[in-house]
Write a protein that holds these residues in place. Structure first.
Motif, PDB file in Angstrom:
ATOM      1  N   UNK A   1      48.225  65.369  -4.591  1.00  0.00           N
ATOM      2  CA  UNK A   1      49.163  65.867  -5.593  1.00  0.00           C
ATOM      3  C   UNK A   1      48.497  66.965  -6.416  1.00  0.00           C
TER       4      UNK A   1
ATOM      5  N   UNK B   1      45.473  66.301  -8.889  1.00  0.00           N
ATOM      6  CA  UNK B   1      45.573  65.257  -9.919  1.00  0.00           C
ATOM      7  C   UNK B   1      45.221  63.864  -9.390  1.00  0.00           C
TER       8      UNK B   1
ATOM      9  N   UNK C   1      43.639  56.877  -6.360  1.00  0.00           N
ATOM     10  CA  UNK C   1      44.985  57.448  -6.436  1.00  0.00           C
ATOM     11  C   UNK C   1      45.416  58.198  -5.190  1.00  0.00           C
TER      12      UNK C   1
ATOM     13  N   UNK D   1      60.681  55.535  -4.980  1.00  0.00           N
ATOM     14  CA  UNK D   1      61.852  56.137  -5.645  1.00  0.00           C
ATOM     15  C   UNK D   1      62.880  56.626  -4.633  1.00  0.00           C
TER      16      UNK D   1
ATOM     17  N   UNK E   1      66.058  54.696  -5.486  1.00  0.00           N
ATOM     18  CA  UNK E   1      66.753  55.477  -6.513  1.00  0.00           C
ATOM     19  C   UNK E   1      67.404  56.728  -5.958  1.00  0.00           C
TER      20      UNK E   1
ATOM     21  N   UNK F   1      50.772  60.274 -11.809  1.00  0.00           N
ATOM     22  CA  UNK F   1      50.548  60.392 -10.369  1.00  0.00           C
ATOM     23  C   UNK F   1      50.934  59.122  -9.622  1.00  0.00           C
ATOM     24  N   UNK F   2      51.001  58.013 -10.325  1.00  0.00           N
ATOM     25  CA  UNK F   2      51.272  56.757  -9.624  1.00  0.00           C
ATOM     26  C   UNK F   2      52.750  56.420  -9.549  1.00  0.00           C
TER      27      UNK F   2
ATOM     28  N   UNK G   1      57.055  57.215 -11.336  1.00  0.00           N
ATOM     29  CA  UNK G   1      57.907  57.912 -12.299  1.00  0.00           C
ATOM     30  C   UNK G   1      58.383  56.938 -13.374  1.00  0.00           C
TER      31      UNK G   1
ATOM     32  N   UNK H   1      61.373  56.649 -14.433  1.00  0.00           N
ATOM     33  CA  UNK H   1      62.653  56.068 -14.015  1.00  0.00           C
ATOM     34  C   UNK H   1      62.430  54.895 -13.060  1.00  0.00           C
ATOM     35  N   UNK H   2      61.514  55.100 -12.111  1.00  0.00           N
ATOM     36  CA  UNK H   2      61.244  54.029 -11.149  1.00  0.00           C
ATOM     37  C   UNK H   2      60.668  52.813 -11.853  1.00  0.00           C
TER      38      UNK H   2
END
Lengths: 744, 151, 260
Positions: free
Chosen positions: A657, A664, A670, A733, A737, C236-237, C239, C241-242
């Motif tokens: 990312x 990042x 990560x 997500x 979502x 980075x891990x 959001x 919203x999630x």
């Protein structure tokens, strides 16, 4: 140092042979590059740019050189020879000169007695930066300021695109590019940047020879191309730079470009002491090139019966700050864009651009991973639109010998796509396991997030292919040298890099088969004793090393009959059939072939998805791979299983990312790669259809599973969720979502 | 500072910088490079060793914390040329490719089998979930553990 | 840099009083990452490995005193599994087996990360943190102990010596969402118990631990209440919203497990 001569147990081609390097590796005795220690050794450290794009106003090393234990602090002013280097284009400074173009770009070097002294000294180097607006969005790169005004990739026989920051633009025009079909499906797909994440970080030891030359022991993929880049930067003749293969902890493309080679040698020659450099994990994320992030626009036109009529694709690849092998990746992405299918018409555009993002280059799959993800999603969409079984649709369009690729190349060798598809489709997944189950066997795993709530199962299928060995007119060769000693034993010299893939075993199996002799040794890989082997990449090393060792063995036996009782020492160079470049205007072949051979892989995947939380568990993978001839079936299976795992990582979790060019997540905290709880069992079938022009009929096996597994896994997730999932890695997500990249 | 510790049954001493990890001391000062430096943040298990019989990441132990303690590294498992059963199983199963993760996995497997002689597949996977492998996709590693358990 | 290795608690507290800038180090799973990646260079490290008084746990009048040196592995596999089941489940999700063998409850509290896996189950159980110095010992409710992201009320001369919990014996569970199926830092985590009232706390969704409570009869609205109490961010891990969505889903599922 890796001076021990390795010896294998009896084993010839096609036999299941334990690896010769396995016993020292399980004992912890195998010497990796980061394990090297010699008396009087100093530790090198690299000061790197904290900016993605900045001008350098000044660099002050005065404080650093005065610090305790410090023996050298060097900048671009200290580069003895050429200040620029590069795998294919010399566009990258050994040390930043007056600007930095990416986060983590090397700016200065320090050598000290202890790594902590080196770190403190590096911290005391004062660099005055004037930050500049980074070119961070690849879609806008061609409108923004030119990062390489001298256009290093122009004038090399490509279509020289005048727009700013175009590394390479290629267009393949095949047949009637406007041909219409009965049915049209479109889609836009995205692939995030993947890291090779080899476990052994970039490392090496440079030892001055006291006469102005240097020996470099390094984990690399191609010793001779390292030397060809290092020597000019050091201002030394090739003979004064000797590169030795130190133990390699994985590569996957990430060791094709230089890392510490020139830096270590500069420090060693400056201090007249051996210098070791070992990157830490954070540094490793900036120490090598990555898989190109991609955005791919697709339009597939087909008949009502499901025959492809016209495939139109536009591929955009973010090459990052320097060229590396981006021009070849862009071309490969285009060549294999539509997958292993015949389409009478196609229009494929592929563009790689410079940005201030981390440089991208070679990674297992080399452009074909990104396009396979897109085009296989399209094939599933087409199957749905036509209400045809996805496997049947693929069989209907499967490439076969005699068919023509979009580049105009007719397939003359082995191409058992239909057999591969059928074999994978015939694999039966295990039945669905009833609930309740241990959470380890549910999506979310050890996180204990479901007892079965929200879990849906899906089955996906995909097929992919790519080229074996170097293409487009590259003079691809491999040398091997065989000595038949008077004691009846034999010694093979070959600079092929053992990066974990098992080429050492291949070389010994071939030599043993050809010489009909058990007592065969492989000498340590180095530049000084044998010519180039080419790179351990492009799934080429088995084929090329087998060819070279075979030829050298046969020549040695012939020589021996002429001079019985004497020692024989012969070196031979093997080349596969020549390729020629693609036409820069049309992307069509200019000779018989642009690629020498191809290999396909098909996968069926069962996945379970917790649709409420977006978490996944891949349950089972069935793979069928077109391998030519399996030299060592156990190792071939290992390549399929491991290659599949890397594709699973890209499908589900792996992405470098960035924010305005800054990484990042440069850590294994990560940047996540699959664990033992993420990998399902992989059932593999080897399709052995010998490649007619290859030694023993072999093909490469490393890349095809990585090309296809991402696509196959996401197909299973789509089947489970009903979501389009047009971007990888798929985030939770995206499943629970919906996400911005969805187009319906 | 000087530390004294027992490694694979023998006493060793090293002079360390106070901020050094046990991993760095083992590899660079004490002559035991078998534990590997892959992530240095406890996320990969390549540096797994036993500290007083407990499986740990040597990268997350301060060298000074090992002073006066017992460490078993991968180098301490084989008896001369005779491989430890776990090591032999890794060779036979084809569980080794680049091998950078292998020493950590061998130590973690030996630790698992010392506590549980016939682990289930789930137990194997959970016990090895802290040891990343980038080459093999784990399948042949699981084979090796099962082979070693039945050896 | 100095390393000080006290052999007793009294010596440890004396050294901490003398070297207030010293970083305490027990399991090392946070401190060594900072050292290895040059994120900090303390003048002094206070190695607590040799202090026997910090290890293990004891029972006193129905309460448990968990030594700050108690490891996740000891919680996961030992006698505590039956009395503090959510903490045991949380321990199983921490890092890898190697990390769980070294990492400690005290270290998790000391680091005070919003992602600390031990914090939600301990908060739900009403834990108190025992802080000691040469000046004496005090107990601070966990909810007051952590004051922000990686900040807490510990004084420079104090050490975390224990955590006190009186097990509720209420049905309870812990869940943790991560992008892979093992060895993750929580994208979001949740501990829920259902005793006389519903109690929930979450990780990686607010700067400091928050306890959400409701009467048992308000179970239907509890998931929404938990999600509303969170203050997640985009990083980075995951959001924002999630995280909020996942908290709602996790709470629903947790209630199914604990409302029996």
């Amino acid at each position: 140092m890796t001076q021990t001569v390795r010896k294998l147990q009896l084993g010839k081609i096609g036999e299941l042979v334990p690896r010769a390097d396995a016993p020292p590796k399980v004992k912890g005795e195998f010497v990796y590059a980061s394990d090297l220690i010699v008396p009087g050794m100093l530790w090198g450290h690299t000061l790197r740019s904290p900016h993605a794009h900045a001008r350098i106003a000044s660099i002050d090393i005065s404080q650093a050189v005065a610090m305790p234990g410090v023996h050298a602090a060097l900048t671009h002013d200290d580069v003895p020879g050429e200040r620029l280097y590069g795998l294919e284009f010399q566009d990258q400074p050994v040390l930043a000169i007056d600007r930095v173009l990416y986060y983590g770009e090397p700016v200065a070097l320090v050598a000290a007695e202890h790594p902590e002294q080196a770190r403190r000294a590096a911290e005391s180097i004062h660099v005055e930066y004037e930050p500049l607006e980074p070119v961070a969005d690849m879609e806008r790169a061609t409108e923004l300021s030119e990062l390489h005004p001298d256009k290093p990739t122009h004038g090399h026989g490509y279509l020289d695109d005048p727009r700013p920051n175009v590394l390479r633009h290629i267009q393949i025009q095949h047949g009637d590019v406007d041909a219409a079909g009965d049915v049209v499906v479109t889609g836009v797909y995205e692939v995030g940047s993947q890291d090779q994440a080899f476990l052994g970080p970039e490392s090496g030891l440079a030892v001055p020879d006291g006469e102005g030359g240097v020996d470099i022991y390094v984990a690399t993929q191609w010793l001779h191309v390292d030397r060809a880049q290092v020597a000019p930067c050091l201002g030394l003749p090739l003979s004064a730079v000797r590169i030795h293969l130190a133990g390699v902890g994985g590569a996957f493309g990430g060791r094709e470009d230089l890392s510490m080679q020139v830096h270590g040698a500069m420090l060693a020659l400056h201090t007249n002491r051996p210098v070791k450099i070992v990157y830490n994990r954070e540094e490793s994320f900036t120490g090598h090139v990555h898989r190109h992030p991609a955005r791919i626009w697709c339009e597939h036109r087909a008949t009502h019966e499901g025959r492809l009529v016209n495939v139109r694709m536009k591929i955009l690849l973010d090459g990052g700050a320097y060229a590396s092998s981006s021009t070849a990746v862009a071309s490969n992405a285009a060549s294999f864009a539509i997958g292993p299918y015949e389409s009478p018409n196609a229009l494929i555009e592929s563009t790689a651009v410079y940005t201030n993002n981390p440089p991208c280059g070679a990674m297992r799959g080399f452009g074909a991973v990104q396009t396979c993800f897109a085009s296989e999603a399209q094939m599933d969409k087409l199957a749905a639109a036509l209400d045809i079984d996805p496997v049947e649709l693929r069989l209907l369009n499967a490439l076969a010998p005699g068919d023509v690729l979009p580049t105009g190349q007719r397939i003359t060798g082995s191409m058992p796509v239909a057999e591969t598809i059928r074999a994978a489709a015939a694999l039966e997944p295990p039945p669905e396991e009833p609930l309740p189950r241990d959470v380890l066997r549910l999506p979310g795993g050890a996180g204990n997030t479901t007892n079965g709530e929200g879990v849906r199962r899906g089955v996906g299928f995909a097929v992919g292919f790519k080229n074996i060995a170097y293409s487009e007119g590259f003079d691809d060769y491999c040398a091997a040298r065989v000595r038949l000693l008077t004691d009846g034993s034999a010694e093979v010299h070959c600079a092929a890099a053992e990066v974990g893939q098992g080429v050492t075993g291949v070389i010994l199996q071939v030599a043993r088969t050809e010489l009909d002799l058990e007592d065969v040794r492989l000498a340590p890989g180095q530049t000084a004793t044998v010519d180039s082997a080419g790179s351990a990449s492009a799934s080429r090393m088995t084929w090329m090393a087998a060819g070279a060792v075979r030829d050298a063995c046969r020549a040695a036996l012939e020589e021996q009959t002429l001079r019985p009782g004497e020692e024989v020492d012969v070196e031979r160079i093997y080349r596969h059939a020549a390729t020629t470049p693609l036409d820069p205007e049309t992307g069509q072949i200019t000779g018989e072939r642009a690629h020498v051979a191809f290999a396909a892989c098909a996968m069926k995947v069962v996945a379970e998805v917790d649709v409420d939380l977006g978490l996944t568990r891949v349950v089972w993978i069935g793979a069928a791979q077109d391998v030519g001839k399996a030299v060592n079936p156990q190792q071939v299976e290992g390549q399929i299983e491991g290659g599949t795992a890397q594709g699973l990582g890209l499908a589900l979790m792996e992405e470098i990312q960035t924010r305005d060019g800054l990484i990042t997540n440069a850590s294994f905290t990560d940047y996540l790669i699959p664990t033992a709880l993420d990998m399902p069992p992989v059932e593999s079938v080897l399709i052995e259809d010998p490649e007619p022009d290859a030694p023993y009929g072999v093909k490469g096996v490393g890349e095809p599973p990585t090309v296809v597994s991402t696509a196959a896994i996401v197909a299973a997730l789509r089947a489970a969720t009903g979501r389009e999932l047009a971007r990888v890695p798929v985030k939770p997500d995206d499943i629970c979502l919906g996400s911005e990249t969805e187009t319906g | 500072m000087r530390i004294t510790l027992r490694i694979n049954g023998e006493e060793h001493q090293a002079d360390c910088w106070e901020g050094e990890s046990l991993l760095f001391a083992l590899r660079e000062k004490l002559g035991f490079p078998g534990a590997k430096n892959a992530c240095e943040q406890g996320e990969c298990g390549s540096c797994s060793v036993l500290l007083d019989g407990t499986l740990v990441c040597a990268c997350l132990v301060l060298a000074a914390q090992a002073d006066g303690h017992e460490v078993t590294t991968v180098e301490g498992l084989a008896e001369g040329e005779q491989l430890h059963p776990v090591q032999q199983a890794f060779v036979d199963a084809g569980a080794v490719q680049c091998g950078f993760c292998t020493p950590g996995l061998v130590v973690a497997t030996a630790d698992l089998l010392s506590r549980n002689t016939s682990p289930s597949d789930d137990e194997i996977r959970e016990a090895l979930s802290g040891n990343l492998c980038r080459c093999t996709g784990y399948a042949k590693i699981f084979d090796a553990v099962r082979r070693a358990a039945s050896a | 840099m100095d390393v000080l290795t006290p052999r007793t608690l009294a010596e440890a507290l004396r050294l901490k009083a003398e070297h207030r800038e010293a970083w305490p180090i027990q399991g090392g799973t946070d401190v060594l990452v900072a050292l290895n990646f040059d994120r900090g260079r303390p003048a002094c490290l206070l190695n607590l490995n040799e202090v026997a008084e910090l290890r293990g746990f004891t029972r006193q009048d129905g309460a448990l005193r968990l030594g700050s040196g108690l490891t996740y592995a000891e919680v996961e596999h030992g006698l505590l599994r039956d009395v503090l089941p959510a903490l045991a489940e949380a321990s199983r999700t921490v890092g890898s087996p190697q990390i769980r063998n070294r990492g400690t409850i005290g270290g998790n509290l000391g680091t005070s990360s919003p992602a600390g896996d031990a914090l939600p189950p301990l908060l739900v159980e009403g834990a108190e943190v025992e802080c000691a110095s040469v000046r004496g010992t005090r107990r601070v409710p966990l909810g007051e102990f952590v004051t922000g992201v990686k900040r807490n009320v510990l004084e420079p001369d104090e050490l975390i010596t224990a955590v006190w919990v009186t097990p509720s014996r209420a049905p309870q569970t812990f869940m943790k969402v991560g992008p892979r199926n093992a060895m993750v830092i929580a994208v979001v985590s949740l501990a829920v118990s259902a005793g006389d009232e519903l109690r929930a706390s979450f990780g990686s969704a607010s700067p400091r631990p928050v306890l959400v409570t409701a009467p048992r009869e308000e179970a239907d609205s509890f998931p929404e209440r938990v999600a509303a109490a969170a203050a997640p961010i985009d990083d980075v891990r995951g959001s924002e919203r999630y995280r909020r969505h996942a908290l709602r889903v996790l709470t629903e599922r947790a209630l199914k497990r604990v409302l029996v």
